[in-house]
Each structure stands twice: as C-alpha cells, then as structure tokens.
Design a protein around this motif. Structure first.
Motif, PDB file in Angstrom:
ATOM      1  N   ASN A  29       0.754  -1.073  -0.033  1.00  0.00           N
ATOM      2  CA  ASN A  29      -0.243  -0.002  -0.062  1.00  0.00           C
ATOM      3  C   ASN A  29       1.010   1.352  -0.136  1.00  0.00           C
ATOM      4  N   ALA A  30       1.950   1.273   0.663  1.00  0.00           N
ATOM      5  CA  ALA A  30       2.840   2.456   0.703  1.00  0.00           C
ATOM      6  C   ALA A  30       3.352   2.605  -0.597  1.00  0.00           C
ATOM      7  N   ARG A  35       3.559   5.952  -5.788  1.00  0.00           N
ATOM      8  CA  ARG A  35       3.405   5.783  -7.076  1.00  0.00           C
ATOM      9  C   ARG A  35       2.170   6.792  -7.421  1.00  0.00           C
ATOM     10  N   ASP A  36       0.924   6.564  -6.619  1.00  0.00           N
ATOM     11  CA  ASP A  36      -0.119   7.474  -6.885  1.00  0.00           C
ATOM     12  C   ASP A  36       0.189   8.992  -6.960  1.00  0.00           C
ATOM     13  N   ILE A  37       0.959   9.408  -5.958  1.00  0.00           N
ATOM     14  CA  ILE A  37       1.313  10.707  -5.622  1.00  0.00           C
ATOM     15  C   ILE A  37       2.324  11.158  -6.779  1.00  0.00           C
ATOM     16  N   ASP A  45      -3.830   9.969 -13.705  1.00  0.00           N
ATOM     17  CA  ASP A  45      -4.813   9.136 -12.978  1.00  0.00           C
ATOM     18  C   ASP A  45      -4.031   8.273 -12.128  1.00  0.00           C
ATOM     19  N   PRO A  46      -4.738   7.876 -10.937  1.00  0.00           N
ATOM     20  CA  PRO A  46      -4.020   7.023  -9.896  1.00  0.00           C
ATOM     21  C   PRO A  46      -3.833   5.619 -10.959  1.00  0.00           C
ATOM     22  N   LEU A  47      -2.864   4.609 -10.449  1.00  0.00           N
ATOM     23  CA  LEU A  47      -2.390   3.414 -11.030  1.00  0.00           C
ATOM     24  C   LEU A  47      -3.815   2.569 -11.347  1.00  0.00           C
ATOM     25  N   GLY A  48      -3.703   2.018 -12.539  1.00  0.00           N
ATOM     26  CA  GLY A  48      -4.865   1.147 -12.776  1.00  0.00           C
ATOM     27  C   GLY A  48      -4.122  -0.351 -12.435  1.00  0.00           C
TER      28      GLY A  48
END
Length: 152
Positions: A29-30, A35-37, A45-48
């Motif tokens: 999760n971290a 990667r999302d940040i 967009d956030p990771l798919g």
C-alpha cells in the motif's frame, strides 16, 4: 479492482493477526501511494490494475534478489522472510507461465500475426504484453521470441 482486493486482504490479515501478511500488504500500500502521488504530480490518474501488477511484479523480483543475496551471505532467516513476502505479493499476481507454456504462447502469437522474422520482434512482444501481462517474465521470454522468429 486489484487495489480493493489488496485493501480487503490487509483488513483480513489485521483481524487474523497474520503479521507477515499484514506488514507486506502495508508495504504494498505504501508503494502504491508513492506511485499515485508521483502520477498525480505528473497530472496522471492513479495506477490502474495493469500498472499495479507491474509494481507488484517488480516488488517480488526485488525480494527474490534480496533473498538470493541473504542466502549467499549465510543469512537464511532473512532469505526466508523475503520469500514469505514474495508469497504474499504473488497472491495478487496472475500465475506465471512456465517455459513450455510460454514457448507455446509465443509460437501461437507468431503464427497468428504471421511474423516473418526478427523484424517482427516488436510487434510480437507487443501482442504478448497485451494478452499476457504479468503472466510472462518478458526478460526470459525475449530470447525465446527471437528463437521462434528466426525459426519461422
């Protein structure tokens, strides 16, 4: 969605008191949040799911390398810990095809797209990545693709 599956597994491991699984999923999760940040900073967009699978695959490979190094240096307990983390990560990845299965898939794709030589390597790899992302180790598959293309 894969992200939801990971979060559900995190909650379940918390309730079950499974410390190895819990710590590994927290690390996952971290990494996802990092990667999302990073993606948000680039206006993406956030990771798919495909990108998450790629990240998980990379994390598993890093741990395998660490386990190998620990064993070479006489630290089997640390190698075992790394392998336990790999097992947790692999729960969220598709099953890896073995060499025979991979070669069969390569041969089928080469025949399907009518690849006629090494010049079609990029096209062949693109189809394989589209259809079998996460299930094939493309580092190992690349020479097999070359073999199949030079034999055709």
């Amino acid at each position: 969605m894969l992200r939801d599956d990971i979060n559900t597994a995190l909650k379940e491991s918390m309730k079950a008191g499974d410390k190895v699984r819990l710590s590994t999923l927290r690390l996952v999760n971290a990494a996802l949040k990092d990667r999302d940040i990073e993606a948000r900073g680039q206006g993406k967009d956030p990771l798919g799911d495909d990108e998450i699978r790629a990240l998980l695959s990379k994390m598993a490979k890093q741990r395998e390398e660490s386990a190998r190094i620990y064993e070479e240096n006489g630290r089997p307990e640390l190698a075992e810990q790394e392998r336990a983390e790999i097992a947790v990560i692999q729960d969220f990845l598709p099953r890896q095809l073995d060499e025979a299965e991979t070669r069969a898939v390569i041969a089928a794709v080469v025949a399907e797209i009518e690849a006629k030589g090494i010049k079609d390597m990029g096209r062949t790899m693109a189809v394989l990545k589209e259809r079998h992302a996460g299930a094939i180790d493309f580092g190992k598959a690349s020479p097999w693709v070359k073999d199949a293309l030079t034999a055709s």
